[in-house]
Motif scaffolding. Structure first.
Motif: not given
Lengths: 254, 188
Positions: A13, A11, B123, B188
């Motif tokens: 991400n 993945d 983040r 997400r």
């Protein structure tokens, strides 16, 4: 991980998010310790042979030392054995054995009334001397038992190693020497050993000798290498015995 | 782009032949990833440092017998994996069950609580949440993820480094990725 079959397990991400967390690093002291350890052992093992320990050094010397000790012991034993005569006669023993053999032969010859000398003693022996001035009739009487037996009368002495004495005792050597001296004295005292200047009395006795005794004496002179004296005596003999047939005994006179 | 001359395997061969600089290059290249792998597997910095040192010293000691049979990274993490297993076995917990070839507990591990979106305002926080989720994974699954993300090993190389089968590695990774995605869903 770019394989499509691995897409189920990859993945992007998540991977990107994980890269944000790549903060922790090992501490500097740990870096230094590990690099020091790596620098301490960079050489190949073959070039880092440790110095031999004390025990190993001792082991390295063990074989040469044992060999040297063995050689020294072997040489020592051989030398001792040779000197004691156990392993064949040494040069010294050979001389002693030769003297013993001579003694035995001389003793036998003396007992038989004959003087026996080895080849070594013969050239210097004054056993037979004829005076040049001796008249034919007064020739020195050569003892009959002393003349013809010189070359071959002595029985061969077998120098068998096992039967020979290992090392003659001093008493035996002394006895052999005395026997040799007695034989030489006897020969000097014999009529053939008398010199020309010893007086007329002895010259008178030369008439008592037979032609054969003259020839034997001349032969002995030749054998001793005294050719001039032998020739003189031969001339004297021919003068005294002009009719004696010399052909019957040519070898001693030539 | 690494060339043949500065490939890991070439550097290790040079170090085997006595070039200490080659080791320094290798160490600089792999120290961070290896340290993080160990730190996140054991969870304790002091213990991670001890294991980290042991792995490198083991590499130094084994340098003379080194031959190129696989990627150097696989070789290095094989040493690290073995050191970890030794550590697990020496601990009071023993070897974790997740290292079993077919671990039935994987399906029974409770799903992580969903994180509220307001808590993931940047983040950096998402990354911290990822580390939390990673720490909650069974050891064998976490190790598979770390070997993939830190060391960049493929499935086959992970299987080689951990001494397991390729299918086992696939199962571990599949479960691990599913749980991480589930835990980060709100991010997400």
């Amino acid at each position: 991980m770019s394989d499509p079959r691995n897409a189920e397990f990859h993945d992007e991400n998540l991977s990107a998010l994980y890269r944000v967390t790549r903060d922790p690093e090992p501490p500097a002291w740990l870096d230094q310790r590990i690099l020091t350890a790596a620098n301490a052992a960079p050489q190949p093992v073959s070039t880092l042979a440790p110095p031999p320990s004390r025990r190993r050094r001792t082991r390295l010397w063990a074989v040469p030392a044992a060999l040297a000790a063995t050689v020294v012991l072997a040489v020592g034993i051989v030398r001792l054995a040779r000197e004691s005569g156990e392993w064949g006669p040494s040069p010294e023993n050979k001389t002693a054995l030769h003297s013993a053999a001579e003694s035995a032969a001389e003793a036998d010859a003396t007992a038989a009334g004959r003087a026996q000398f080895s080849d070594h003693d013969r050239p210097s022996s004054p056993a037979v001397e004829l005076r040049p001035t001796m008249p034919l009739g007064e020739a020195v009487r050569v003892a009959p038992q002393s003349l013809p037996a010189l070359p071959a009368a002595a029985p061969p002495v077998e120098l068998e190693q096992e039967s020979m004495p290992r090392r003659p005792a001093p008493a035996e050597r002394e006895r052999a020497r005395e026997e040799r001296e007695r034989a030489r004295d006897w020969l000097r005292a014999a009529p053939t050993g008398q010199r020309a200047d010893q007086g007329a009395a002895s010259q008178d006795r030369s008439d008592q000798y037979s032609p054969e005794e003259w020839l034997a004496a001349i032969a002995e002179l030749r054998h001793q290498g005294r050719t001039a004296e032998a020739d003189a005596k031969l001339a004297e003999f021919r003068r005294r015995y002009p009719n004696y047939p010399l052909e019957v005994a040519p070898s001693p006179l030539q | 782009m690494r060339t043949e001359d500065d490939a890991d395997e070439t550097l290790m061969l040079r170090y085997r032949d006595g070039n200490a600089d080659a080791f320094a290059a290798l160490y600089a290249r792999h120290k961070g990833a290896l340290y993080r792998y160990l730190l996140r597997q054991c969870g304790q910095p002091a213990l991670a440092e001890e294991l980290f040192q042991d792995v490198w010293l083991k590499l130094i000691a084994a340098r003379t017998g080194y031959t190129v049979q696989a990627r150097f990274t696989t070789y290095l993490y094989r040493l690290a994996h073995n050191r970890l297993i030794d550590h697990y076995r020496a601990s009071s917990r023993g070897l974790p069950l997740s290292y079993a070839e077919d671990c039935p507990e994987w399906a029974e591990v409770p799903a992580p609580a969903e994180v509220q979106p307001e808590a993931q305002d940047d983040r950096r926080r998402q990354a911290e949440r990822l580390l939390e989720l990673l720490a909650e994974l069974p050891e064998a699954q976490r190790e598979a993820v770390l070997l993939k993300e830190e060391a960049g090993l493929s499935l086959e190389e992970i299987a080689q480094a951990t001494g397991t089968g390729r299918e086992t590695v696939k199962s571990r990774l599949r479960y691990a990725m599913a749980r991480l995605r589930q835990g980060l869903r709100g991010a997400r």
